[in-house]
Structure formats: structure tokens, C-alpha cells
Design an enzyme around this catalytic site. Structure first.
Site, PDB file in Angstrom:
ATOM      1  N   GLY A  97      59.453  63.241  16.335  1.00  0.00           N
ATOM      2  CA  GLY A  97      58.718  63.564  15.119  1.00  0.00           C
ATOM      3  C   GLY A  97      58.555  65.071  14.989  1.00  0.00           C
ATOM      4  N   TYR A 193      62.748  64.835  18.680  1.00  0.00           N
ATOM      5  CA  TYR A 193      61.752  65.806  19.144  1.00  0.00           C
ATOM      6  C   TYR A 193      61.214  65.453  20.526  1.00  0.00           C
ATOM      7  CZ  TYR A 193      58.220  69.426  18.829  1.00  0.00           C
ATOM      8  OH  TYR A 193      57.460  70.557  19.067  1.00  0.00           O
TER       9      TYR A 193
END
Length: 492
Positions: A97, A193
């Protein structure tokens, strides 16, 4: 008389020692009983739509992060390995994210044993990673999925550091609930991420292990694996542009303009305003080139069911390189798969009967469940690079693999290759094909210290979605380091 007193003293201390042993034993037994009760309370028994014939246990629930400060709790879903779970390693899976759910993505769409399909049905994943490991999926940090905080200000204080600290606190609490897994080999894996999350958590575990005793907070960390991972801003950005050009998504002219006017911007050097404005225009044109396809899987169709997933409400699936954050179009790049499984997962986890079965949403959150958080206020720290962390852990002897689905345009294989090249490691096994049975699964290269880069042919950002067979093979070989296995070099 002296002999009598000596005897009394010896007896006294013998009784005291015995009392201490009994007290310690009783406390340990109480702790064990409490842990077993808490684990059993988390056992999932009546999950709606669960396929018949499931032989492995699974558990879901919350772990509060500290005993004296219970305002934070992280949600997990844990699956025993399908066979011989007591002998298999434990693997923590993290999505990125930041702000995206490892349960909505990793567990329910990619590598978990139950995959969500239309109309809320669940199917058995024939290539689930719990075939070879005990799999633990965590929603972190607070504000993601079902994980919560009772202090709204916590949502404005999140970043890489807090996420690592909270995930570490979660693990210590989780091992208290499931102490039988404390001695298992422990690995961390993730994508996107999580290229930040995974190394940073591994680094924290490594540092804390140095001062930990075997019986308290020591975690038996052996290595980690990250896929299509955000690693280093400069090389990530350069790789994105070069990949788009080499795959005929942007023109020669735009590619050259980006190289000319945006290169210094990546390095945070001072530029005149005119060049900055030119770069901004080029980046918007670059993003526009992706606006009709899925940047995360450039050859697959997108979800066009706009009633469920309108462009204006698509979640942000990553922290973009700083070069892109000023362009709001970046947040609206399509991210559909197969083509709408994300919609199915969100609908499934918003069902009250599902939440009850998973012991989720116990605080009745004021917002609906989403695959990527809409309540996190801001992200306060995200270093430009995690290369120093990876290098440090490689030198510490951890097993580290980086893999890349080669049809991902968001964190493409070019970015991963550029980032590894920046590490300056010597190649010890040159680039070659690896095979899954009689077909090429991808390509692989091994570097000094054991760092491995493997590509997965034909897979996008979420490798297990489009290449489930290859991804399970990759994962299996990663775990089998004790047998010195490498990815197969030939057909069989």
C-alpha cells in the site's frame, strides 16, 4: 546445636526452592492453559461458503499490541499447513500500500487456501502456499481492514517505523497465543510496498533478537522473500519509465523527454521552474498512457463493472515515487484482476455472517471494510531506499529472495534489476531460465551472499494470481534452503 541450625537452614532453603519451582510451574501451566483457550476461541469453525473436506485448522482474530495499552489491535488470519504443520515453517505474509490488506489481497485473492469468487462463494486454491508452510496473514497497520485503534490520532501518526514496531509487537503477542510455533523456522514474505515492510520488520526482529533470550522474545527468523517490491525510489522510477517504453506503452518521444527533464528530479537536485513544469507534463502523459489498461498486469483485462468499482473511488494501492505524488491521476490507475476479484473480496468481508465467523469487527467500525484503507490520515515516514537494510541483513546471513512478475508495469522487473545492480553485488550464478516441469517458469540470477533475483514469466504485480503453479514452486524452493535446492535448471 550448630548442626541443628544448619539442618534447619538447609531445609528452609530447600522448601523455598521447591516452593519457587512449584510456583513457576503453576504459572507456566496457567499461561499455557490461557494460551490454548485464547487460540481455541480464535478457531474458525463456521465460515460461510467454506469448501467441504478441509482438513487443516485455521484461526482468526485480534492481538492487542501491549498489555497495558490496549487501544491498538491488529487482525490476523492463520492457516495451519495442510499436512504435518508441526514440522513446517511459519511464514508471515504482508501486502503493501501502504494501507492495503494482506487478507483481502494475499489470503483471499492470491495465495491463501480459500479464494473468493462471485456471489460470495469460496473455492479451494490448489496452489495455496499452506501446502508447504503455516501461513499467517496480518492486516497492518491499524486502520487497515479490521485492525483498529481507539485513538483516532493514531491514524495520523502512521509510517514505516510505526508499522514495523506494531507488527513486531503483534508477533510477540501472537506467539504467546500460539507458543507451539515459537521454535519453527520463521520467514516473512510480501509484495509491492511490503518491499519496505518486510525488510524493516526483519531488521527489527534481527536487532531485538540480539538481546533476547530463547524463552522470551526471540523469534527464529531465517529469511524473507519480496515480490515486485518497492525498494529504491530512483531506480524504481527509472525502471517504470524504461519498462513502459520497452513494452510499447509510451512513445520514443515521451520516453526521451522524461529522461531529459525528469532525471534530475529523481535525484532531488535543484531545477529551474520551466524544467519542473515540463517534467510534470511528461509524467501526466505517462500516467494517461496507462489509463485504459491495468498497470499492475499489462496484458490482462480490467474490471469494467463500474457500478461496483467506479474510477472515482478506486483505492490507492501504493505510495508512489515522489515524482508521481503530485499527480492525482496516479491514484486512479485501474487495478482490476480476473477481472473483478477485488470487488468480490470486499463484498465478502463486509458480510456480518463472515465477520462473526472470523471474530472480526468486534468494535463495530464506523466505516465499511475495504481492500485498501480510506481512513489512514497520512503516511509520515517512507525512506527513499531500503537497500542498506537489505544489505545489512544479507551480511547477517539471512536468506533473501526478490522475485518479479514480468508483466507488472507498476514495480516492473526493470526496477528490480536496477535496484539490485545499485547494491553492487558480484554475480555468482549468471542469468538463466528456471523451469516448472516442462515449461520455463522465469529467469534467475544469484549474487554473492546468496541474494537471489527470480522472475516469473507472464505474471503481473500479484504473481500468484496469474502464475499460481510457478509461484508455489518458487516459494517451495525458497523454503528448502536446508537442502541446498535451487530453482530447476532444466525440464523434467
Amino acid at each position: 546445636m550448630a548442626v541443628v541450625w544448619k539442618t534447619v537452614i538447609i531445609c528452609y532453603f530447600s522448601l523455598w526452592s521447591a516452593l519457587q519451582v512449584c510456583t513457576t510451574t503453576a504459572a507456566a501451566e496457567r499461561s499455557k492453559f490461557t494460551a490454548e483457550a485464547e487460540a481455541e476461541a480464535d478457531r474458525v469453525k463456521n465460515l460461510p461458503g467454506e469448501p467441504k473436506g478441509v482438513s487443516f485448522a485455521h484461526y482468526a482474530g485480534y492481538v492487542k499490541l501491549t498489555p497495558h495499552n490496549n487501544h491498538k489491535a491488529l487482525f490476523y488470519w492463520f492457516f495451519h499447513a495442510q499436512q504435518n504443520s508441526h514440522q513446517k515453517p511459519l511464514v508471515l505474509w504482508l501486502n503493501g500500500g501502504p494501507g492495503c490488506s494482506s487478507i483481502a489481497y494475499g489470503a483471499a485473492q492470491e495465495l491463501g487456501p480459500f479464494l473468493v469468487r462471485e456471489n460470495g462463494t469460496l473455492i479451494l486454491n490448489k496452489y495455496s502456499w499452506n501446502k508447504v508452510a503455516n501461513m499467517l496473514f496480518l492486516e497492518a497497520p491499524v486502520g487497515v481492514g479490521f485492525s483498529y485503534t481507539n485513538k483516532s490520532n493514531d491514524l495520523n501518526e502512521l509510517g514505516d517505523r510505526v508499522t514495523a514496531e506494531d507488527s513486531y509487537a503483534f508477533l510477540n503477542g501472537w506467539f504467546q497465543r500460539f507458543p507451539a510455533f515459537k521454535s519453527h523456522d520463521f520467514y516473512i514474505a510480501g509484495e509491492s510496498y511490503a518491499g519496505h515492510y518486510v525488510p524493516q520488520l526483519a531488521d527489527l526482529i534481527y536487532k531485538r533478537n540480539k538481546g533476547a533470550g530463547k524463552e522470551n522474545s526471540f523469534i527464529n527468523l531465517k529469511g524473507f522473500m519480496i515480490g515486485n517490491a518497492v525498494i529504491n525510489d530512483e531506480t524504481d522510477s527509472n525502471g517504470i519509465f524504461d519498462y513502459a517504453w520497452s513494452h510499447a506503452i509510451i512513445s520514443d518521444q515521451l520516453h526521451q523527454s522524461i529522461i531529459k527533464d525528469c532525471n534530475n528530479n529523481n535525484n532531488n537536485n535543484k531545477q529551474d521552474n520551466q524544467t519542473v513544469l515540463k517534467c510534470a507534463t511528461h509524467v501526466r502523459n505517462f500516467l494517461q498512457a496507462y489509463s485504459d489498461i491495468d498497470i499492475y498486469s499489462i496484458y490482462t483485462p480490467i474490471c469494467i463493472n463500474t457500478n461496483n468499482n467506479p474510477p472515482s473511488s478506486r483505492p490507492k494501492l501504493h505510495v508512489a515515487p515522489r515524482l508521481f505524488t503530485q499527480h492525482e491521476l496516479w491514484d486512479r490507475v485501474p487495478a482490476g484482476y480476473d477481472p473483478c476479484t477485488e470487488n468480490y473480496a470486499v463484498k465478502f468481508f463486509n458480510r456480518k455472517d463472515v465477520q462473526k465467523a472470523l471474530h472480526a469487527n468486534v468494535t463495530n467500525l464506523s466505516y465499511p471494510y475495504s481492500s485498501c484503507s480510506g481512513v489512514i490520515g497520512r503516511w509520515n515516514d517512507s525512506p527513499d531506499t531500503v537497500i542498506p537494510v537489505i544489505r545489512r541483513l544479507l551480511n547477517a546471513g539471512l536468506r533473501i529472495w526478490i522475485y518479479s512478475g514480468d508483466t507488472d508495469g507498476r514495480v516492473p522487473v526493470t526496477s528490480s534489476r536496477y535496484s539490485i545492480k545499485k547494491m553492487g553485488l558480484k554475480v555468482v550464478e549468471e542469468w538463466r531460465a528456471w523451469f516448472e516441469k516442462d515449461q520455463v517458469g522465469g529467469w534467475v540470477e544469484v549474487y554473492e551472499g546468496g541474494l537471489t533475483l527470480a522472475t516469473v514469466r507472464g505474471a503481473g504485480h500479484q504473481v500468484p494470481v496469474l502464475a499460481p503453479i510457478q509461484s508455489l514452486s518458487l516459494f517451495t524452493h525458497f523454503l528448502n534452503h536446508n537442502h541446498n535446492t535451487t530453482l530447476p535448471p532444466s525440464r523434467f
